[in-house]
Design a protein around this motif. Structure first.
Motif, short mmCIF file in Angstrom:
data_model
loop_
_atom_site.label_atom_id
_atom_site.label_comp_id
_atom_site.label_asym_id
_atom_site.label_seq_id
_atom_site.Cartn_x
_atom_site.Cartn_y
_atom_site.Cartn_z
N ASN A 19 9.25 5.59 33.27
CA ASN A 19 9.24 4.89 34.55
C ASN A 19 10.64 4.50 35.01
N ILE A 20 11.42 3.90 34.11
CA ILE A 20 12.72 3.39 34.56
C ILE A 20 13.77 4.49 34.70
N MET A 21 13.45 5.71 34.24
CA MET A 21 14.37 6.84 34.41
C MET A 21 13.87 7.81 35.48
N ASP A 22 12.81 7.46 36.19
CA ASP A 22 12.26 8.31 37.24
C ASP A 22 13.07 8.09 38.52
N SER A 23 13.97 9.01 38.83
CA SER A 23 14.89 8.83 39.96
C SER A 23 14.16 8.72 41.30
N SER A 24 12.96 9.26 41.39
CA SER A 24 12.21 9.18 42.66
C SER A 24 11.72 7.76 42.93
N ARG A 25 11.69 6.92 41.90
CA ARG A 25 11.20 5.55 42.07
C ARG A 25 12.32 4.52 42.15
#
Length: 202
Positions: A19-25
């Motif tokens: 989650n925290i490495m998902d650049s889209s978020r």
């Protein structure tokens, strides 16, 4: 922080990191004067992106989880434009809107030394230390880690059949070499006395 403080159960670490490495978020939220650009932020789907200061803890959490390879593209994204500008100092943020010379923005230097070169003390005063390299997507790394007993020099190169690792152990210290996962070496020792060494790992 929940990974670093050992609050989150290890079974949840992969999902947290995904989650925290998902650049889209990720959204770098406005905090004038450090970040002046306002971006849309939906709490149900977006995550506040780490700026240069808090990135230190992100990189440390990735290293603790054995996922430091994921920190390298994050560093390139965050610091690439800054370095491409020709700056000779590191800015407080990824844009030169506030301080253009900030010590906490140098955390990649620490993490590249402590994780890519892999040098960390295991006793106070560096009487003992470990070298546990995490190559990520790099082909080679070379660097010098200062310690009270003298400089620790580490260099490693990716070769067709593995890694070639060279390092020294200063007088008055002992070292332990920890190979990356899935690597082995018949010449690996339990510890290394002062001297200069080369280890080939496959």
């Amino acid at each position: 922080m929940m990974i670093l403080a050992d609050v989150a159960p290890r079974a949840l670490w992969p999902e947290i990191l995904a989650n925290i490495m998902d650049s889209s978020r990720l959204r770098l939220t406005a905090v004038p004067p450090i970040v002046n650009t306002e971006t849309s932020f939906d709490e149900s789907q977006h995550i506040v992106q780490c700026n240069t200061y808090f990135s230190h803890f992100l990189y440390a959490a990735l290293a603790r989880a054995g996922e430091f390879a994921r920190a390298l593209p994050a560093m390139r994204t965050q610091y690439g434009a800054m370095l491409d500008s020709g700056t000779s100092t590191l800015w407080e943020s990824s844009e030169p809107d506030a301080s253009t010379c900030h010590a906490f923005s140098a955390s990649p230097v620490y993490h590249l030394s402590s994780n890519v070169l892999g040098v960390r003390p295991t006793e106070s005063g560096f009487r003992t230390f470990r070298i546990a390299i995490q190559p990520g997507d790099l082909d080679y790394a070379r660097g010098t880690f200062p310690c009270p007993h003298g400089d620790i020099e580490v260099a490693w190169d990716r070769e067709q059949d593995g890694l070639r690792i060279r390092f020294n152990v200063p007088e008055g210290t002992r070292a332990k070499l920890e190979l990356p996962p899935a690597c082995t070496s018949p010449s690996l020792r339990s510890s290394y006395a002062p001297g200069i060494y080369e280890v080939h790992a496959t």
